[in-house]
Design an enzyme around this catalytic site. Structure first.
Site: not given
Length: 304
Positions: A14-15, A206, A208, A239, A248
């Protein structure tokens, strides 16, 4: 304080893919989910039910959910931005839904044209409807460690959003470093605010890796006992606020560190590297994961 077990929430399908410029066919997304669950992932964010006008990469959401051969013990989550998204998601039978709010007022106004309070208020009926359908609701607090428009984001600002999410009944609080500027002590301060309102089991991170701090920040969370983290196989997803930067943190890199700390996850690193190599091949580039690249090079050398 270190936990003996960590849950990795795989957000690559997804992300990760949502933030890749290249379109990936539904069949490849489904295959990726199958490979991830075969590797031992038990929490997978499969897709999002957002407007295809704004996020065309996720336009095949229902097809992806229908094509996944579900495995016992695996939970499949979807992101929903509003009630329309939830209504579209419910027939596909997700196990949980994800809603999001920003810790930065500037980010909220710039991205969704409303205040933080207004954005959370819009999610209240979504949370209620999801609960009525028997679904768990995870909340993600974006820009919790920094904002591309505002700059610094304080722990007080993070706690404000934590409180608002708690008030509307969000079950789980995820603290997200959307632009990857967080550093360990600052991350701990933000996490401590979340832990004032949510139990340890319902708080996650979460991160990055834009500035190379993701693993350090996860380690800092482990020191607090936090034991749930989002990660993206092969480091999928750039990003959007730092051109050319990594997004991520790669699941392979996190897993390698956790293995080195003797923290169990139930995930097979070799199979995970294979999954990362698969989707990177679909995208036509090497994995962003350093562990993935190193292990693939080691295999190639052994087979030469």
């Amino acid at each position: 304080m270190f936990p003996s077990h960590v849950t990795l929430v795989e957000v690559g399908p997804r992300d990760g893919l949502q933030n890749e410029k290249q379109h990936v066919a539904a069949a490849h997304k489904i295959e990726l989910v199958h490979r991830l669950q075969a590797a031992g992932l038990r929490e997978i964010e499969a897709t999002s039910f957002v407007s295809p006008k704004w996020v065309p990469q996720m336009a095949d959401n229902a097809e992806v959910m229908a094509g996944i051969v579900r495995q016992g013990g695996v939970r499949y989550a979807v992101l929903v931005p509003n009630m329309k998204g939830l209504e579209a998601a419910l027939p596909t039978k997700p196990d949980e839904v994800v809603v999001f709010g920003a810790a930065s007022e500037a980010f909220s106004q710039r991205n969704i044209n409303c205040s933080i309070a207004e954005s959370i208020e819009r999610f209240a009926p979504v949370v209620a409807a999801a609960h009525d359908a028997g679904l768990k609701v995870r909340g993600a607090i974006s820009c919790a460690l920094g904002c591309p428009y505002q700059g610094e984001v304080s722990a007080d600002e993070v706690e404000r959003v934590v409180r608002l999410m708690k008030e509307i009944g969000v079950d789980h609080c995820g603290v997200a470093d959307t632009i990857g500027v967080g550093t360990p002590r600052k991350v701990q301060r933000a996490m401590e605010r979340a832990l004032k309102h949510y139990p340890l089991v319902e708080v996650s991170g979460h991160f990055h890796d834009t500035y190379g701090q993701a693993l350090s920040n996860i380690y800092a969370c482990l020191e607090l006992g936090v034991h749930t983290f989002d990660a993206s196989v092969a480091g999928l997803g750039g990003c959007p606020y730092a051109k050319g930067a990594t997004g991520n943190v790669a699941t392979e890199d996190v897993l390698f560190m956790l293995n080195g700390l003797d923290i169990s996850t139930g995930i097979d690193l070799d199979a995970l590297v294979d999954a990362g190599a698969y989707i990177s091949g679909v995208l036509g580039r090497p994995p962003v994961s350093r562990v993935g690249r190193a292990m693939l090079a080691k295999r190639e050398k052994a087979n030469a």
